[in-house]
Write a protein that holds these residues in place. Structure first.
Motif, PDB file in Angstrom:
ATOM      1  N   ALA A 266       0.762  -1.010  -0.053  1.00  0.00           N
ATOM      2  CA  ALA A 266       0.425  -0.120   0.338  1.00  0.00           C
ATOM      3  C   ALA A 266       0.996   1.571   0.559  1.00  0.00           C
ATOM      4  O   ALA A 266       0.377   2.525  -0.939  1.00  0.00           O
ATOM      5  CB  ALA A 266      -0.812   0.264   1.375  1.00  0.00           C
ATOM      6  N   ALA A 267       1.704   1.462   1.120  1.00  0.00           N
ATOM      7  CA  ALA A 267       2.486   1.839   0.684  1.00  0.00           C
ATOM      8  C   ALA A 267       3.828   2.300  -0.448  1.00  0.00           C
ATOM      9  O   ALA A 267       3.996   3.958  -0.872  1.00  0.00           O
ATOM     10  CB  ALA A 267       3.885   2.436   1.488  1.00  0.00           C
TER      11      ALA A 267
ATOM     12  N   PRO B  53     -12.305   4.871   9.752  1.00  0.00           N
ATOM     13  CA  PRO B  53     -12.392   3.565   9.396  1.00  0.00           C
ATOM     14  C   PRO B  53     -11.469   2.902  10.424  1.00  0.00           C
ATOM     15  O   PRO B  53     -10.738   3.568  10.370  1.00  0.00           O
ATOM     16  CB  PRO B  53     -12.306   4.208   8.394  1.00  0.00           C
ATOM     17  CG  PRO B  53     -12.217   5.710   7.893  1.00  0.00           C
ATOM     18  CD  PRO B  53     -12.588   6.113   9.238  1.00  0.00           C
ATOM     19  N   VAL B  54     -12.201   1.738  10.498  1.00  0.00           N
ATOM     20  CA  VAL B  54     -11.893   0.784  11.063  1.00  0.00           C
ATOM     21  C   VAL B  54     -11.594  -0.654   9.802  1.00  0.00           C
ATOM     22  O   VAL B  54     -12.711  -0.639   9.207  1.00  0.00           O
ATOM     23  CB  VAL B  54     -12.365   0.244  12.401  1.00  0.00           C
ATOM     24  CG1 VAL B  54     -12.020  -1.076  12.686  1.00  0.00           C
ATOM     25  CG2 VAL B  54     -12.500   1.006  12.997  1.00  0.00           C
ATOM     26  N   VAL B  55     -10.421  -1.244   9.850  1.00  0.00           N
ATOM     27  CA  VAL B  55      -9.950  -2.540   9.206  1.00  0.00           C
ATOM     28  C   VAL B  55     -10.021  -3.886  10.607  1.00  0.00           C
ATOM     29  O   VAL B  55      -8.636  -3.564  11.301  1.00  0.00           O
ATOM     30  CB  VAL B  55      -8.660  -1.973   8.038  1.00  0.00           C
ATOM     31  CG1 VAL B  55      -8.195  -3.994   7.477  1.00  0.00           C
ATOM     32  CG2 VAL B  55      -9.261  -1.733   7.448  1.00  0.00           C
ATOM     33  N   CYS B  56     -10.206  -4.716  10.091  1.00  0.00           N
ATOM     34  CA  CYS B  56      -9.708  -6.450  10.956  1.00  0.00           C
ATOM     35  C   CYS B  56      -8.966  -6.741  10.883  1.00  0.00           C
ATOM     36  O   CYS B  56      -9.104  -7.257   8.998  1.00  0.00           O
ATOM     37  CB  CYS B  56     -10.692  -6.735  11.466  1.00  0.00           C
ATOM     38  SG  CYS B  56     -11.005  -8.027  12.640  1.00  0.00           S
TER      39      CYS B  56
ATOM     40  N   VAL C 183     -12.557  -6.653   6.382  1.00  0.00           N
ATOM     41  CA  VAL C 183     -12.606  -7.471   7.388  1.00  0.00           C
ATOM     42  C   VAL C 183     -10.545  -7.893   6.326  1.00  0.00           C
ATOM     43  O   VAL C 183     -11.350  -8.569   4.815  1.00  0.00           O
ATOM     44  CB  VAL C 183     -12.795  -8.948   7.524  1.00  0.00           C
ATOM     45  CG1 VAL C 183     -11.682  -9.680   8.115  1.00  0.00           C
ATOM     46  CG2 VAL C 183     -13.696  -8.358   8.540  1.00  0.00           C
ATOM     47  N   ALA C 184      -8.908  -7.953   6.428  1.00  0.00           N
ATOM     48  CA  ALA C 184      -8.694  -7.823   5.285  1.00  0.00           C
ATOM     49  C   ALA C 184      -7.972  -9.549   6.175  1.00  0.00           C
ATOM     50  O   ALA C 184      -7.057  -8.621   7.127  1.00  0.00           O
ATOM     51  CB  ALA C 184      -7.998  -6.635   5.406  1.00  0.00           C
TER      52      ALA C 184
ATOM     53  N   THR D 132      -3.650  -4.735   1.419  1.00  0.00           N
ATOM     54  CA  THR D 132      -3.761  -3.644   0.066  1.00  0.00           C
ATOM     55  C   THR D 132      -4.503  -2.574   0.251  1.00  0.00           C
ATOM     56  O   THR D 132      -4.352  -1.664  -0.790  1.00  0.00           O
ATOM     57  CB  THR D 132      -2.904  -4.080  -0.834  1.00  0.00           C
ATOM     58  OG1 THR D 132      -1.444  -4.059  -0.366  1.00  0.00           O
ATOM     59  CG2 THR D 132      -2.187  -2.870  -1.814  1.00  0.00           C
ATOM     60  N   ALA D 133      -6.008  -3.877  -0.732  1.00  0.00           N
ATOM     61  CA  ALA D 133      -7.044  -2.813  -1.296  1.00  0.00           C
ATOM     62  C   ALA D 133      -7.424  -2.052  -0.768  1.00  0.00           C
ATOM     63  O   ALA D 133      -8.533  -1.120  -0.862  1.00  0.00           O
ATOM     64  CB  ALA D 133      -7.556  -4.308  -1.483  1.00  0.00           C
ATOM     65  N   VAL D 134      -8.123  -2.387   1.087  1.00  0.00           N
ATOM     66  CA  VAL D 134      -8.599  -1.686   1.460  1.00  0.00           C
ATOM     67  C   VAL D 134      -8.036  -0.625   1.454  1.00  0.00           C
ATOM     68  O   VAL D 134      -8.805   0.974   1.751  1.00  0.00           O
ATOM     69  CB  VAL D 134      -8.795  -1.998   3.239  1.00  0.00           C
ATOM     70  CG1 VAL D 134      -9.391  -1.277   4.164  1.00  0.00           C
ATOM     71  CG2 VAL D 134     -10.112  -3.850   3.385  1.00  0.00           C
ATOM     72  N   LEU D 135      -6.149  -0.437   2.342  1.00  0.00           N
ATOM     73  CA  LEU D 135      -5.716   0.808   2.534  1.00  0.00           C
ATOM     74  C   LEU D 135      -6.097   1.832   0.831  1.00  0.00           C
ATOM     75  O   LEU D 135      -5.782   3.076   0.419  1.00  0.00           O
ATOM     76  CB  LEU D 135      -4.903   0.714   2.552  1.00  0.00           C
ATOM     77  CG  LEU D 135      -4.552  -0.262   4.170  1.00  0.00           C
ATOM     78  CD1 LEU D 135      -2.577   0.001   4.502  1.00  0.00           C
ATOM     79  CD2 LEU D 135      -4.803   1.037   5.255  1.00  0.00           C
ATOM     80  N   ALA D 136      -5.722   1.196  -0.241  1.00  0.00           N
ATOM     81  CA  ALA D 136      -6.296   1.705  -1.624  1.00  0.00           C
ATOM     82  C   ALA D 136      -7.698   2.475  -1.119  1.00  0.00           C
ATOM     83  O   ALA D 136      -7.222   4.318  -2.081  1.00  0.00           O
ATOM     84  CB  ALA D 136      -6.079   0.845  -2.784  1.00  0.00           C
TER      85      ALA D 136
END
Length: 396
Positions: A241-242, A309-312, A339-340, A347-351
């Motif tokens: 993602a970075a 926003p929260v990602v698990c 949920v990743a 990477t997709a969620v952060l994008a």
């Protein structure tokens, strides 16, 4: 909570008893800046020695019921002869039940204020061999040999009042055997500041990511190899993602963490990350976060309540030592947040961070946290004051 009580009862003495030094895994003291006198409870004062990281083993090796009786006497001295109400957020381990016994000896009422979300009312079957062995040995130690006092289920230690976070929790306690008159709903006081953090700015560049470290492997809650594997997956996802967009990552340690619980993650990162040792409350750092990543920390729920926003990134269910611990994650993955489980999914969620917000099941969230409106401390203080007033009136 203490500050809210002081507003209701400005002439009432407040005493804060810190039992954190009895924590066998981390020790230390509780940071407290509220009103009143502060007393630190120490195991050495009642003859409890630390031979292992097991409460029960240390109790047996230190004298079993004899050391427990000394613990009650010691707790009575900490509480004092003039206490009206003892308020606690936990009531299962030996120092806590000793405090409750001592309070009743002193003629004080006891109130349990639910510590937060994800509380197990009754406990599921343990999964690890060690915990299964301890569960099998417990009846032998407490009922047959009587070398140890029993550990009650959470909230079931015989309180005069239990203050639940929500109507859902109240119903669960009543179903577990508490009388309807005993259980009232107040909310979660420590979530009050979150009600003032709802205005989140759109994610910009760089994307400010806050990762919540959990010392679940060090604390024996999750298999260490599984925890490290999840950290490596997270590092790979963050690196990809970075490479696509600027990311400012902050790694926030758990306040009770000892050791470097995120060492595997740091070793796998291809870019530098900021460090937050967890000394300040989470609500003070959430304004600087565009997105929060975690596993099953209650801090993820706090971030959600603050409109972040929260990602698990889930831990494999088979890695948990206790079913009740795994259920926290199951709950989080079922409320509508992303949920990743793989590097690509992370990477997709952060994008797409900063895009369309997730469709959260707020009804389900409300069952865990009750009403988050900034006034839970005042509500709970009022419920505790009723007990104080009743005691003072009866004594007069």
């Amino acid at each position: 909570m203490a500050a809210a009580l002081a507003e209701y009862l400005p002439d009432q003495a407040i005493r804060f008893v810190d039992t954190q030094p009895f924590n066998l895994r981390t020790g230390g003291t509780t940071s407290y800046d509220g009103p009143g006198e502060i007393l630190r409870a120490h195991p050495d004062a009642c003859g409890l020695k630390r031979y292992t990281s097991s409460w029960s083993a240390n109790m047996v090796l230190s004298g079993g019921q004899a050391v427990y009786r000394r613990m009650i006497d010691y707790a009575a001295g900490l509480i004092g002869a003039d206490a009206d109400v003892l308020v606690t957020c936990h009531d299962r381990i030996y120092i806590e039940t000793a405090m409750l016994h001592a309070a009743r000896r002193r003629g004080a009422a006891t109130v349990l204020l639910q510590e937060g979300p994800f509380c197990a009312i009754g406990h599921g079957a343990p999964r690890s061999r060690l915990l299964r062995a301890k569960a099998l040995a417990a009846p032998l130690a407490t009922r047959l040999l009587r070398v140890l006092p029993p550990m009650p289920d959470y909230g079931m230690a015989g309180h005069d009042r239990v203050i639940a976070a929500s109507e859902s929790y109240r119903a669960r306690w009543i179903a577990a055997g508490l009388s309807p008159e005993t259980v009232v709903v107040g909310g979660i006081p420590r979530f009050d500041p979150l009600a003032r953090l709802r205005d989140a700015r759109p994610a910009g560049a760089p994307l400010r990511v806050l990762y919540l470290v959990q010392p679940f492997a060090a604390h024996g809650k999750v298999d260490a190899a599984a925890a490290h594997a999840v950290e490596r997956v997270l590092a790979a996802g963050l690196n990809a993602a970075a490479a696509a967009r600027p990311i400012a990552l902050t790694i926030r340690s758990h306040p009770r963490s000892s050791g470097d619980d995120a060492a595997v993650l740091r070793a796998g990162l291809a870019f530098a990350a900021n460090e937050d040792r967890g000394a300040a409350p989470l609500e003070t750092v959430l304004p600087e976060a565009d997105l929060v990543i975690g596993h099953y920390s209650s801090g993820m729920l706090e971030a959600l309540l603050a409109n972040r926003p929260v990602v698990c990134v889930p831990v494999p269910a088979t890695a948990f030592a206790e079913a009740a611990e795994a259920e926290k994650q199951t709950w989080l993955t079922g409320i509508g947040i992303p949920v990743a489980s793989t590097a690509g999914e992370i990477t997709a969620v952060l994008a797409r961070a900063g895009g369309v917000p997730e469709a959260v099941d707020w009804g389900k969230v409300g069952e865990e946290v009750g009403t988050v409106d900034g006034h839970a401390a005042a509500r709970c203080a009022g419920l505790i004051v009723e007990m104080v007033t009743r005691r003072v009136t009866n004594r007069a």
